[in-house]
Design an enzyme around this catalytic site. Structure first.
Site, PDB file in Angstrom:
ATOM      1  N   LEU A  24       0.905  -1.171  -0.021  1.00  0.00           N
ATOM      2  CA  LEU A  24       0.116   0.022   0.129  1.00  0.00           C
ATOM      3  C   LEU A  24       1.058   1.152   0.005  1.00  0.00           C
ATOM      4  O   LEU A  24       1.790   1.292   0.631  1.00  0.00           O
ATOM      5  CB  LEU A  24      -0.983   0.002   1.127  1.00  0.00           C
ATOM      6  CG  LEU A  24      -2.027  -1.020   1.301  1.00  0.00           C
ATOM      7  CD1 LEU A  24      -2.643  -0.947   2.870  1.00  0.00           C
ATOM      8  CD2 LEU A  24      -2.898  -0.756   0.186  1.00  0.00           C
ATOM      9  N   ASP A  25       0.701   2.213  -0.789  1.00  0.00           N
ATOM     10  CA  ASP A  25       1.486   3.425  -0.770  1.00  0.00           C
ATOM     11  C   ASP A  25       1.452   4.084   0.627  1.00  0.00           C
ATOM     12  O   ASP A  25       0.581   3.915   1.410  1.00  0.00           O
ATOM     13  CB  ASP A  25       1.194   4.331  -1.984  1.00  0.00           C
ATOM     14  CG  ASP A  25      -0.354   4.858  -1.872  1.00  0.00           C
ATOM     15  OD1 ASP A  25      -0.639   5.712  -1.015  1.00  0.00           O
ATOM     16  OD2 ASP A  25      -0.921   4.746  -3.006  1.00  0.00           O
ATOM     17  N   GLN A  26       2.174   5.258   0.646  1.00  0.00           N
ATOM     18  CA  GLN A  26       2.513   5.790   1.915  1.00  0.00           C
ATOM     19  C   GLN A  26       1.104   6.417   2.418  1.00  0.00           C
ATOM     20  O   GLN A  26       0.685   6.488   3.746  1.00  0.00           O
ATOM     21  CB  GLN A  26       3.668   6.666   1.888  1.00  0.00           C
ATOM     22  CG  GLN A  26       3.736   7.559   3.254  1.00  0.00           C
ATOM     23  CD  GLN A  26       5.201   8.326   3.035  1.00  0.00           C
ATOM     24  OE1 GLN A  26       5.987   7.884   2.537  1.00  0.00           O
ATOM     25  NE2 GLN A  26       4.983   9.797   3.453  1.00  0.00           N
ATOM     26  N   ASP A  27       0.508   6.810   1.325  1.00  0.00           N
ATOM     27  CA  ASP A  27      -0.757   7.678   1.924  1.00  0.00           C
ATOM     28  C   ASP A  27      -2.006   6.710   1.809  1.00  0.00           C
ATOM     29  O   ASP A  27      -3.125   7.330   2.435  1.00  0.00           O
ATOM     30  CB  ASP A  27      -0.999   8.869   0.921  1.00  0.00           C
ATOM     31  CG  ASP A  27       0.032   9.740   0.759  1.00  0.00           C
ATOM     32  OD1 ASP A  27       0.748  10.099   1.826  1.00  0.00           O
ATOM     33  OD2 ASP A  27      -0.048  10.328  -0.303  1.00  0.00           O
TER      34      ASP A  27
END
Length: 202
Positions: free
Chosen positions: A51-54
């Site tokens: 999952l990306d950082q955001d």
């Protein structure tokens, strides 16, 4: 006759990845929040996908490479709840279901058909550490999107392509393994992952 070496007993975990964390254990950049900051995982633990950082929500981890391969099969569904800017229309939902053009690297790519529907009420999720903009900047709505592929920032690119940029993104299901009531940053050790295929969009 020599004794056969004992087969290693692997361990599996599900994690509610909080906003602002990277889905990895090592990073060349300092001051990044990593998975190892959340739990004392055993040596050899790997995140299955990212999952990306955001983004937030369900992340599966394992010490077993074969299990990782099973989870990453294209038949395994990944369901996301996306809070989007504006009141998403039936037309936009139809476009998402049929597949939309997004950029992948320097090339255009048409996403596979997927499941997409409006959530009539906001999901019961813990507040994000960084506040989402409030209604003074216009209405928002929630949509469920289920895909069987995982291009970089795909769901965000999909909602933007139909005119409704994503403000918050939470993965709630992988196969038949659900995020459930797991709170941000919490880890649960499990015997295995439920990956029953509920349908393919191929």
């Amino acid at each position: 006759m020599q004794d056969q070496p004992e087969e290693k007993e692997h361990r599996h975990f599900k994690l509610h990845k909080p906003y602002g964390y990277l889905s990895q254990f090592v990073c060349e950049h300092k001051n990044k929040k990593l998975l190892g900051d959340l739990y004392d995982f055993p040596e050899g633990t790997m995140a299955i996908g990212r999952l990306d950082q955001d983004s937030e929500g369900l992340l599966l981890l394992t010490t077993d490479g074969k299990m990782s391969e099973q989870v990453r099969r294209k038949e395994v569904e990944k369901e996301y709840y996306a809070q989007v800017d504006g009141l998403i229309t039936d037309e936009a939902l139809d476009q998402l279901q049929q597949g939309v053009e997004i950029s992948v690297g320097k090339q255009q790519y048409k996403t596979h058909p997927c499941k997409a529907f409006r959530l009539e009420t906001a999901p019961d999720l813990a507040a994000r550490s960084r506040k989402i903009r409030d209604d003074r900047h216009g209405p928002t709505s929630w949509v469920s999107i289920t895909v069987t592929e995982g291009k970089f920032r795909q769901v965000r690119k999909m909602t933007a392509a139909v005119g409704f940029p994503t403000l918050r993104l939470v993965r709630v299901r992988i196969g038949a393994t659900f995020l459930g009531a797991l709170q941000p940053g919490a880890v649960e050790e499990v015997e295995d992952f439920a990956l029953s295929v509920e349908g393919s969009f191929q």
